[in-house]
Design a protein around this motif. Structure first.
Motif, PDB file in Angstrom:
ATOM      1  N   LEU A 322       0.829  -1.202   0.000  1.00  0.00           N
ATOM      2  CA  LEU A 322       0.000   0.000   0.000  1.00  0.00           C
ATOM      3  C   LEU A 322       0.863   1.251   0.000  1.00  0.00           C
ATOM      4  O   LEU A 322       0.615   2.193  -0.764  1.00  0.00           O
ATOM      5  CB  LEU A 322      -0.930  -0.003   1.224  1.00  0.00           C
ATOM      6  N   SER A 323       1.902   1.270   0.832  1.00  0.00           N
ATOM      7  CA  SER A 323       2.760   2.461   0.914  1.00  0.00           C
ATOM      8  C   SER A 323       3.467   2.713  -0.413  1.00  0.00           C
ATOM      9  O   SER A 323       3.591   3.857  -0.866  1.00  0.00           O
ATOM     10  CB  SER A 323       3.772   2.301   2.045  1.00  0.00           C
ATOM     11  N   GLY A 324       3.937   1.642  -1.064  1.00  0.00           N
ATOM     12  CA  GLY A 324       4.598   1.811  -2.353  1.00  0.00           C
ATOM     13  C   GLY A 324       3.649   2.343  -3.408  1.00  0.00           C
ATOM     14  O   GLY A 324       4.013   3.223  -4.206  1.00  0.00           O
ATOM     15  N   ALA A 325       2.423   1.824  -3.416  1.00  0.00           N
ATOM     16  CA  ALA A 325       1.436   2.305  -4.387  1.00  0.00           C
ATOM     17  C   ALA A 325       1.063   3.751  -4.117  1.00  0.00           C
ATOM     18  O   ALA A 325       0.883   4.545  -5.054  1.00  0.00           O
ATOM     19  CB  ALA A 325       0.196   1.407  -4.334  1.00  0.00           C
ATOM     20  N   LEU A 326       0.945   4.137  -2.838  1.00  0.00           N
ATOM     21  CA  LEU A 326       0.635   5.529  -2.490  1.00  0.00           C
ATOM     22  C   LEU A 326       1.748   6.463  -2.963  1.00  0.00           C
ATOM     23  O   LEU A 326       1.475   7.553  -3.483  1.00  0.00           O
ATOM     24  CB  LEU A 326       0.454   5.662  -0.978  1.00  0.00           C
ATOM     25  N   GLY A 327       3.012   6.036  -2.770  1.00  0.00           N
ATOM     26  CA  GLY A 327       4.123   6.878  -3.180  1.00  0.00           C
ATOM     27  C   GLY A 327       4.196   7.045  -4.684  1.00  0.00           C
ATOM     28  O   GLY A 327       4.464   8.148  -5.187  1.00  0.00           O
ATOM     29  N   ARG A 328       3.921   5.968  -5.445  1.00  0.00           N
ATOM     30  CA  ARG A 328       3.987   6.049  -6.908  1.00  0.00           C
ATOM     31  C   ARG A 328       2.841   6.875  -7.479  1.00  0.00           C
ATOM     32  O   ARG A 328       2.978   7.437  -8.572  1.00  0.00           O
ATOM     33  CB  ARG A 328       3.978   4.642  -7.512  1.00  0.00           C
ATOM     34  N   ALA A 329       1.715   6.943  -6.780  1.00  0.00           N
ATOM     35  CA  ALA A 329       0.574   7.719  -7.286  1.00  0.00           C
ATOM     36  C   ALA A 329       0.917   9.195  -7.401  1.00  0.00           C
ATOM     37  O   ALA A 329       0.471   9.881  -8.321  1.00  0.00           O
ATOM     38  CB  ALA A 329      -0.643   7.522  -6.379  1.00  0.00           C
ATOM     39  N   GLY A 330       1.691   9.731  -6.463  1.00  0.00           N
ATOM     40  CA  GLY A 330       2.155  11.109  -6.537  1.00  0.00           C
ATOM     41  C   GLY A 330       1.134  12.164  -6.179  1.00  0.00           C
ATOM     42  O   GLY A 330       1.402  13.363  -6.341  1.00  0.00           O
ATOM     43  N   LEU A 339       3.458   7.003   7.090  1.00  0.00           N
ATOM     44  CA  LEU A 339       2.778   6.291   8.174  1.00  0.00           C
ATOM     45  C   LEU A 339       2.249   4.943   7.689  1.00  0.00           C
ATOM     46  O   LEU A 339       2.215   3.972   8.461  1.00  0.00           O
ATOM     47  CB  LEU A 339       1.648   7.142   8.735  1.00  0.00           C
ATOM     48  N   ALA A 340       1.833   4.864   6.421  1.00  0.00           N
ATOM     49  CA  ALA A 340       1.388   3.574   5.889  1.00  0.00           C
ATOM     50  C   ALA A 340       2.554   2.590   5.856  1.00  0.00           C
ATOM     51  O   ALA A 340       2.402   1.408   6.200  1.00  0.00           O
ATOM     52  CB  ALA A 340       0.794   3.750   4.499  1.00  0.00           C
ATOM     53  N   ALA A 341       3.724   3.065   5.438  1.00  0.00           N
ATOM     54  CA  ALA A 341       4.904   2.195   5.417  1.00  0.00           C
ATOM     55  C   ALA A 341       5.267   1.746   6.822  1.00  0.00           C
ATOM     56  O   ALA A 341       5.601   0.572   7.056  1.00  0.00           O
ATOM     57  CB  ALA A 341       6.074   2.933   4.770  1.00  0.00           C
ATOM     58  N   SER A 342       5.199   2.664   7.794  1.00  0.00           N
ATOM     59  CA  SER A 342       5.495   2.304   9.186  1.00  0.00           C
ATOM     60  C   SER A 342       4.498   1.288   9.708  1.00  0.00           C
ATOM     61  O   SER A 342       4.855   0.331  10.407  1.00  0.00           O
ATOM     62  CB  SER A 342       5.483   3.561  10.056  1.00  0.00           C
ATOM     63  N   GLY A 343       3.212   1.495   9.373  1.00  0.00           N
ATOM     64  CA  GLY A 343       2.190   0.558   9.824  1.00  0.00           C
ATOM     65  C   GLY A 343       2.354  -0.819   9.226  1.00  0.00           C
ATOM     66  O   GLY A 343       2.141  -1.836   9.909  1.00  0.00           O
ATOM     67  N   GLU A 344       2.730  -0.883   7.954  1.00  0.00           N
ATOM     68  CA  GLU A 344       2.939  -2.190   7.312  1.00  0.00           C
ATOM     69  C   GLU A 344       4.110  -2.940   7.938  1.00  0.00           C
ATOM     70  O   GLU A 344       4.030  -4.144   8.189  1.00  0.00           O
ATOM     71  CB  GLU A 344       3.175  -1.994   5.814  1.00  0.00           C
ATOM     72  N   SER A 345       5.185  -2.227   8.215  1.00  0.00           N
ATOM     73  CA  SER A 345       6.360  -2.892   8.794  1.00  0.00           C
ATOM     74  C   SER A 345       6.122  -3.343  10.226  1.00  0.00           C
ATOM     75  O   SER A 345       6.688  -4.343  10.672  1.00  0.00           O
ATOM     76  CB  SER A 345       7.571  -1.949   8.746  1.00  0.00           C
ATOM     77  N   ALA A 346       5.258  -2.607  10.952  1.00  0.00           N
ATOM     78  CA  ALA A 346       4.992  -2.946  12.354  1.00  0.00           C
ATOM     79  C   ALA A 346       3.755  -3.820  12.525  1.00  0.00           C
ATOM     80  O   ALA A 346       3.445  -4.220  13.647  1.00  0.00           O
ATOM     81  CB  ALA A 346       4.834  -1.665  13.177  1.00  0.00           C
ATOM     82  N   GLY A 347       3.039  -4.086  11.435  1.00  0.00           N
ATOM     83  CA  GLY A 347       1.813  -4.874  11.547  1.00  0.00           C
ATOM     84  C   GLY A 347       0.678  -4.113  12.198  1.00  0.00           C
ATOM     85  O   GLY A 347      -0.248  -4.724  12.754  1.00  0.00           O
ATOM     86  N   ARG A 348       0.711  -2.785  12.125  1.00  0.00           N
ATOM     87  CA  ARG A 348      -0.337  -1.942  12.741  1.00  0.00           C
ATOM     88  C   ARG A 348      -0.823  -0.920  11.718  1.00  0.00           C
ATOM     89  O   ARG A 348      -0.908   0.261  11.991  1.00  0.00           O
ATOM     90  CB  ARG A 348       0.217  -1.238  13.968  1.00  0.00           C
ATOM     91  N   LEU A 349      -1.171  -1.400  10.538  1.00  0.00           N
ATOM     92  CA  LEU A 349      -1.565  -0.496   9.460  1.00  0.00           C
ATOM     93  C   LEU A 349      -2.820   0.281   9.813  1.00  0.00           C
ATOM     94  O   LEU A 349      -2.917   1.483   9.523  1.00  0.00           O
ATOM     95  CB  LEU A 349      -1.783  -1.307   8.172  1.00  0.00           C
TER      96      LEU A 349
END
Length: 407
Positions: A322-330, A339-349
């Motif tokens: 999700l974080s990668g797709a959000l970043g590419r959307a621009g 925060l999406a990337a942090s949530g994905e890595s911590a399992g607390r999206l």
């Protein structure tokens, strides 16, 4: 199919009353017994409550719940279902509702539940009142056996969205009213006051100052051709509305809106906050992320943001994050991406998306407070400047006459 009224006892010993549709008396009893109800009485009934309420619905032309009514219904439903069965909760809301069309819509859902449908399927009978995203979350609650908890989350989500909409409306209301009043005052001066004053200088024989001649010309045009101006504005509005129905024109217009200073960022942040909070609620309710994004994309009005949200679905379906797709959307705020990337890595999206939404909403509150503090005096200053020019245009001939008389 005939309608039957019934009185029955549920496994907990509570009396249940209602109506259902069946081919005959035996069919009605079979339906009740299949629901593990002890049948006390079954008798031919009149039209169901939803049918009885359909006449006011058609009379007044109200065929859907407003956002405020849907929020109130969800909060009431979430509270009552914690202590009552679904059918009883719906019947209670029908009795408590004051608007006829609300009783008709909720009664239609109640009738669907009485027929044995799942709640989400019964709500699908009123698609204008219960959008796909809403029904998907209800279906998830039914499947997981946690419907009251999910209804609580949906109610909180709708209440927060309603609060944001209220802030947007309150932020726009005062400047719009002030602008309309200013336009009305200036129009009254130009159409009514200026011509009366100009009549006093008709016999002077002196050339008026340039500012006075400009104001008189504008006054004559508004007094004699105001209907032309109104017609042009109406035609322009109609032509613009029809042009915006074309998808390519609407897409270009929405892209231009996003590029406007301040306004573009405000639109982007409001959409990002709404999307983040909706996704947070859906993830917390154990709904698939892709399904949540797909349903969320249907609720976005800005075509550029809608396409970006739909592209997220395709990117994640292809195996991306999700974080990668959000970043590419621009088009999404960097804070949401981080925060999406942090949530994905911590399992607390879900938690991180909720925090991103709260931050963007606070930023919106601060922005509107600052913008209003600057916009209100700006409108007053502009209005004062216009009125001062009109007054000056009237005073200049008077001062010119006094100079001629003095000399």
């Amino acid at each position: 199919m005939p309608s039957f009224s019934y009185v029955a006892i549920d496994p907990a010993g509570r009396e249940r009353r209602g109506t259902l549709n069946a081919a005959n008396d035996s069919g009605a009893r079979s339906v009740l017994e299949a629901r593990k109800l002890y049948v006390v009485k079954v008798s031919p009934g009149e039209a169901t409550e939803s049918t009885a309420r359909s006449l006011p619905l058609l009379t007044w032309g109200k065929t859907r719940l407003t956002s405020k009514q849907l929020t109130l219904f969800t909060r009431q439903f979430a509270t009552i279902t914690q202590v009552s069965p679904l059918e009883e909760a719906l019947r209670t809301i029908v009795r408590q509702s004051e608007q006829d069309h609300v009783r008709a819509i909720v009664g239609s859902v109640q009738a669907g539940v009485l027929e044995g449908r799942r709640l989400a399927d019964a709500m699908a009978r009123e698609p204008k009142s219960f959008p796909p995203l809403y029904r998907a979350m209800v279906a998830a609650g039914e499947s997981s056996g946690s419907l009251p908890e999910i209804l609580e989350r949906v109610a909180a989500l709708l209440e927060r969205q309603s609060e944001i909409r209220g802030k947007v409306m309150s932020a726009l209301a005062y400047p719009i009213v002030l602008t309309l009043v200013a336009i009305g005052v200036v129009a009254a001066l130009m159409i009514v006051v200026v011509p009366k004053v100009v009549e006093q200088f008709d016999d002077v024989g002196q050339q008026m100052p340039l500012l006075t001649r400009i104001v008189i010309a504008l006054s004559d045009f508004l007094a004699n051709w105001w209907w032309v101006l109104a017609l042009v504005l109406v035609l322009a509005a109609v032509a613009g509305a029809r042009a915006l129905r074309e998808e390519n024109i609407r897409f270009a217009f929405d892209r231009m809106m996003l590029r406007l200073p301040l306004i573009g960022r405000l639109i982007r942040d409001l959409h990002a906050a709404s999307m983040a909070r909706t996704l947070s609620t859906m993830i917390e309710s154990r709904l698939p992320l892709i399904e949540g994004l797909r349903l969320t994309s249907q609720t976005v009005h800005n075509r550029v943001l809608r396409k970006a949200t739909f592209d997220l679905v395709e990117a994640i379906r292809g195996g991306g994050s999700l974080s990668g797709a959000l970043g590419r959307a621009g088009v999404f705020p960097p804070l949401v991406v981080y925060l999406a990337a942090s949530g994905e890595s911590a399992g607390r999206l879900d938690t991180m998306l909720a925090q991103a939404a709260s931050y963007l909403e606070r930023e919106f509150d601060n922005f509107t407070a600052t913008a209003l503090s600057l916009l209100e005096p700006a409108i007053i200053v502009v209005m004062g400047a216009i009125v001062a020019l009109i007054v000056l245009a009237i005073l200049l001939p008077i001062l010119q006459l006094q100079t001629l008389i003095g000399s």
